[in-house]
Design a protein around this motif. Structure first.
Motif, PDB file in Angstrom:
ATOM      1  N   VAL A  97       0.837  -1.206   0.000  1.00  0.00           N
ATOM      2  CA  VAL A  97       0.000   0.000   0.000  1.00  0.00           C
ATOM      3  C   VAL A  97       0.869   1.252   0.000  1.00  0.00           C
ATOM      4  O   VAL A  97       0.578   2.213  -0.720  1.00  0.00           O
ATOM      5  CB  VAL A  97      -0.989  -0.010   1.189  1.00  0.00           C
ATOM      6  N   MET A  98       1.941   1.261   0.777  1.00  0.00           N
ATOM      7  CA  MET A  98       2.821   2.433   0.808  1.00  0.00           C
ATOM      8  C   MET A  98       3.485   2.667  -0.551  1.00  0.00           C
ATOM      9  O   MET A  98       3.621   3.806  -0.984  1.00  0.00           O
ATOM     10  CB  MET A  98       3.877   2.305   1.918  1.00  0.00           C
ATOM     11  N   ALA A  99       3.861   1.595  -1.225  1.00  0.00           N
ATOM     12  CA  ALA A  99       4.479   1.740  -2.546  1.00  0.00           C
ATOM     13  C   ALA A  99       3.475   2.293  -3.556  1.00  0.00           C
ATOM     14  O   ALA A  99       3.809   3.184  -4.346  1.00  0.00           O
ATOM     15  CB  ALA A  99       5.021   0.389  -3.024  1.00  0.00           C
ATOM     16  N   MET A 100       2.253   1.794  -3.510  1.00  0.00           N
ATOM     17  CA  MET A 100       1.230   2.253  -4.454  1.00  0.00           C
ATOM     18  C   MET A 100       0.791   3.684  -4.160  1.00  0.00           C
ATOM     19  O   MET A 100       0.552   4.463  -5.078  1.00  0.00           O
ATOM     20  CB  MET A 100       0.007   1.326  -4.412  1.00  0.00           C
ATOM     21  N   SER A 101       0.669   4.022  -2.879  1.00  0.00           N
ATOM     22  CA  SER A 101       0.164   5.344  -2.494  1.00  0.00           C
ATOM     23  C   SER A 101       1.262   6.390  -2.354  1.00  0.00           C
ATOM     24  O   SER A 101       0.964   7.575  -2.218  1.00  0.00           O
ATOM     25  CB  SER A 101      -0.602   5.240  -1.168  1.00  0.00           C
ATOM     26  N   LYS A 102       2.506   5.930  -2.359  1.00  0.00           N
ATOM     27  CA  LYS A 102       3.654   6.820  -2.148  1.00  0.00           C
ATOM     28  C   LYS A 102       3.502   7.604  -0.837  1.00  0.00           C
ATOM     29  O   LYS A 102       3.764   8.801  -0.764  1.00  0.00           O
ATOM     30  CB  LYS A 102       3.847   7.754  -3.350  1.00  0.00           C
ATOM     31  N   THR A 103       3.039   6.893   0.174  1.00  0.00           N
ATOM     32  CA  THR A 103       2.776   7.478   1.486  1.00  0.00           C
ATOM     33  C   THR A 103       3.477   6.657   2.554  1.00  0.00           C
ATOM     34  O   THR A 103       3.485   5.432   2.497  1.00  0.00           O
ATOM     35  CB  THR A 103       1.254   7.479   1.765  1.00  0.00           C
ATOM     36  N   THR A 104       4.041   7.322   3.544  1.00  0.00           N
ATOM     37  CA  THR A 104       4.715   6.638   4.646  1.00  0.00           C
ATOM     38  C   THR A 104       3.741   6.477   5.805  1.00  0.00           C
ATOM     39  O   THR A 104       3.505   7.426   6.560  1.00  0.00           O
ATOM     40  CB  THR A 104       5.957   7.434   5.089  1.00  0.00           C
ATOM     41  N   LEU A 105       3.169   5.295   5.922  1.00  0.00           N
ATOM     42  CA  LEU A 105       2.164   5.053   6.959  1.00  0.00           C
ATOM     43  C   LEU A 105       2.762   4.885   8.347  1.00  0.00           C
ATOM     44  O   LEU A 105       2.044   4.978   9.336  1.00  0.00           O
ATOM     45  CB  LEU A 105       1.324   3.825   6.600  1.00  0.00           C
ATOM     46  N   THR A 106       4.055   4.675   8.423  1.00  0.00           N
ATOM     47  CA  THR A 106       4.688   4.517   9.737  1.00  0.00           C
ATOM     48  C   THR A 106       4.655   5.820  10.538  1.00  0.00           C
ATOM     49  O   THR A 106       4.852   5.807  11.739  1.00  0.00           O
ATOM     50  CB  THR A 106       6.145   4.038   9.586  1.00  0.00           C
ATOM     51  N   ARG A 107       4.386   6.940   9.868  1.00  0.00           N
ATOM     52  CA  ARG A 107       4.275   8.224  10.572  1.00  0.00           C
ATOM     53  C   ARG A 107       2.959   8.343  11.341  1.00  0.00           C
ATOM     54  O   ARG A 107       2.818   9.215  12.199  1.00  0.00           O
ATOM     55  CB  ARG A 107       4.395   9.383   9.580  1.00  0.00           C
ATOM     56  N   CYS A 108       1.962   7.524  11.003  1.00  0.00           N
ATOM     57  CA  CYS A 108       0.649   7.621  11.654  1.00  0.00           C
ATOM     58  C   CYS A 108       0.734   7.088  13.084  1.00  0.00           C
ATOM     59  O   CYS A 108       1.208   5.982  13.329  1.00  0.00           O
ATOM     60  CB  CYS A 108      -0.385   6.823  10.876  1.00  0.00           C
ATOM     61  N   PHE A 109       0.243   7.892  14.036  1.00  0.00           N
ATOM     62  CA  PHE A 109       0.201   7.436  15.427  1.00  0.00           C
ATOM     63  C   PHE A 109      -1.234   7.352  15.931  1.00  0.00           C
ATOM     64  O   PHE A 109      -1.504   7.410  17.120  1.00  0.00           O
ATOM     65  CB  PHE A 109       1.080   8.299  16.345  1.00  0.00           C
ATOM     66  N   SER A 110      -2.182   7.185  15.002  1.00  0.00           N
ATOM     67  CA  SER A 110      -3.600   6.952  15.310  1.00  0.00           C
ATOM     68  C   SER A 110      -4.217   8.026  16.192  1.00  0.00           C
ATOM     69  O   SER A 110      -4.913   7.731  17.167  1.00  0.00           O
ATOM     70  CB  SER A 110      -3.794   5.570  15.941  1.00  0.00           C
ATOM     71  N   CYS A 111      -4.013   9.275  15.826  1.00  0.00           N
ATOM     72  CA  CYS A 111      -4.607  10.378  16.598  1.00  0.00           C
ATOM     73  C   CYS A 111      -6.094  10.545  16.277  1.00  0.00           C
ATOM     74  O   CYS A 111      -6.814  11.246  16.975  1.00  0.00           O
ATOM     75  CB  CYS A 111      -3.863  11.680  16.321  1.00  0.00           C
ATOM     76  N   MET A 112      -6.552   9.921  15.191  1.00  0.00           N
ATOM     77  CA  MET A 112      -7.954   9.925  14.760  1.00  0.00           C
ATOM     78  C   MET A 112      -8.415  11.258  14.179  1.00  0.00           C
ATOM     79  O   MET A 112      -9.600  11.457  13.939  1.00  0.00           O
ATOM     80  CB  MET A 112      -8.882   9.462  15.886  1.00  0.00           C
ATOM     81  N   THR A 113      -7.495  12.166  13.919  1.00  0.00           N
ATOM     82  CA  THR A 113      -7.853  13.445  13.323  1.00  0.00           C
ATOM     83  C   THR A 113      -8.473  13.244  11.949  1.00  0.00           C
ATOM     84  O   THR A 113      -9.420  13.941  11.585  1.00  0.00           O
ATOM     85  CB  THR A 113      -6.612  14.348  13.224  1.00  0.00           C
ATOM     86  N   CYS A 114      -7.969  12.281  11.192  1.00  0.00           N
ATOM     87  CA  CYS A 114      -8.502  12.021   9.853  1.00  0.00           C
ATOM     88  C   CYS A 114      -9.980  11.636   9.923  1.00  0.00           C
ATOM     89  O   CYS A 114     -10.801  12.153   9.170  1.00  0.00           O
ATOM     90  CB  CYS A 114      -7.697  10.940   9.148  1.00  0.00           C
ATOM     91  N   SER A 115     -10.309  10.752  10.837  1.00  0.00           N
ATOM     92  CA  SER A 115     -11.700  10.305  10.963  1.00  0.00           C
ATOM     93  C   SER A 115     -12.605  11.399  11.498  1.00  0.00           C
ATOM     94  O   SER A 115     -13.744  11.539  11.051  1.00  0.00           O
ATOM     95  CB  SER A 115     -11.789   9.079  11.873  1.00  0.00           C
ATOM     96  N   SER A 116     -12.103  12.179  12.440  1.00  0.00           N
ATOM     97  CA  SER A 116     -12.954  13.218  13.023  1.00  0.00           C
ATOM     98  C   SER A 116     -13.276  14.317  12.022  1.00  0.00           C
ATOM     99  O   SER A 116     -14.314  14.968  12.130  1.00  0.00           O
ATOM    100  CB  SER A 116     -12.323  13.807  14.287  1.00  0.00           C
ATOM    101  N   GLY A 117     -12.427  14.516  11.007  1.00  0.00           N
ATOM    102  CA  GLY A 117     -12.690  15.542  10.006  1.00  0.00           C
ATOM    103  C   GLY A 117     -13.409  15.027   8.770  1.00  0.00           C
ATOM    104  O   GLY A 117     -13.857  15.810   7.940  1.00  0.00           O
ATOM    105  N   CYS A 118     -13.550  13.719   8.644  1.00  0.00           N
ATOM    106  CA  CYS A 118     -14.145  13.127   7.448  1.00  0.00           C
ATOM    107  C   CYS A 118     -15.656  13.347   7.424  1.00  0.00           C
ATOM    108  O   CYS A 118     -16.359  12.997   8.367  1.00  0.00           O
ATOM    109  CB  CYS A 118     -13.846  11.630   7.399  1.00  0.00           C
ATOM    110  N   GLN A 119     -16.135  13.914   6.319  1.00  0.00           N
ATOM    111  CA  GLN A 119     -17.566  14.199   6.178  1.00  0.00           C
ATOM    112  C   GLN A 119     -18.386  12.940   5.924  1.00  0.00           C
ATOM    113  O   GLN A 119     -19.611  12.974   5.999  1.00  0.00           O
ATOM    114  CB  GLN A 119     -17.793  15.181   5.026  1.00  0.00           C
ATOM    115  N   PHE A 120     -17.730  11.827   5.616  1.00  0.00           N
ATOM    116  CA  PHE A 120     -18.441  10.602   5.279  1.00  0.00           C
ATOM    117  C   PHE A 120     -18.201   9.472   6.273  1.00  0.00           C
ATOM    118  O   PHE A 120     -18.714   8.377   6.096  1.00  0.00           O
ATOM    119  CB  PHE A 120     -18.061  10.152   3.856  1.00  0.00           C
TER     120      PHE A 120
END
Length: 176
Positions: free
Chosen positions: A12-35
């Motif tokens: 997934v990291m190779a396909m998305s070009k994103t470093t997921l190891t930086r995520c510390f599960s603060c849940m900010t992404c979910s709290s801001g998601c409109q869906f």
């Protein structure tokens, strides 16, 4: 018993070009998601599933299919993780592996949008809506919306094409 795929995060990291190891599960992404309220698995939990190798669980979740890629989650993320790219990677893996899509109507709509771009080089909203409604066999539920959009000139009756349509078509040929 749930099994973990240690290579899932790398894939997934190779396909998305994103470093997921930086995520510390603060849940900010979910709290801001409109869906997030209609997702069975919220964005932060999807990221955690990928991090921990829960491939099967991530690939059958509706969350990646309900993500509209608005980037609100990424903008709010303290570590600037591109979560829509992660969701897109999960969708691509699901399609590549010919898995049952948990939100088939969304995939039908996605295909209608891509077909419009392939045909005209841009989206033709009226045609997309009509084709989607035909596939869903639901022709009249949104007639009032169509009328309002036409009245406000938000829908063009005729499709406009880009000047370099052959170049756009080459992109689709390359993508396979």
């Amino acid at each position: 018993m749930k099994t973990c795929d240690p290579n899932f995060a790398k894939e997934v990291m190779a396909m998305s070009k994103t470093t997921l190891t930086r995520c510390f599960s603060c849940m900010t992404c979910s709290s801001g998601c409109q869906f997030q309220h209609i997702m069975d698995v919220k964005p932060h939990a999807i990221v955690r599933m990928v991090q921990t190798g829960f491939r099967e669980e991530a690939l059958v979740a509706s969350g990646p299919w309900l993500c509209v890629g608005c980037n609100t989650c990424s903008t709010n993320c303290p570590n600037a993780i591109d979560i829509p790219a992660v969701m897109d990677a999960i969708r691509q893996i699901s399609i590549r592996e010919k898995r049952k899509i948990p939100e088939p109507n969304i995939n039908n709509f996605h295909n209608a949008v891509l077909n419009s771009i392939k045909r005209y080089g841009r989206t033709h909203k009226l045609e997309i809506m009509m084709r989607y409604k035909l596939v869903q066999r639901d022709l009249f539920s949104d007639v009032d919306l169509v009328i309002r959009m036409l009245a406000k000139r938000k829908l063009d009756l005729r499709a406009s094409k880009v000047k370099e349509l052959p170049e756009v078509k080459k992109l689709f040929t390359k993508a396979g």
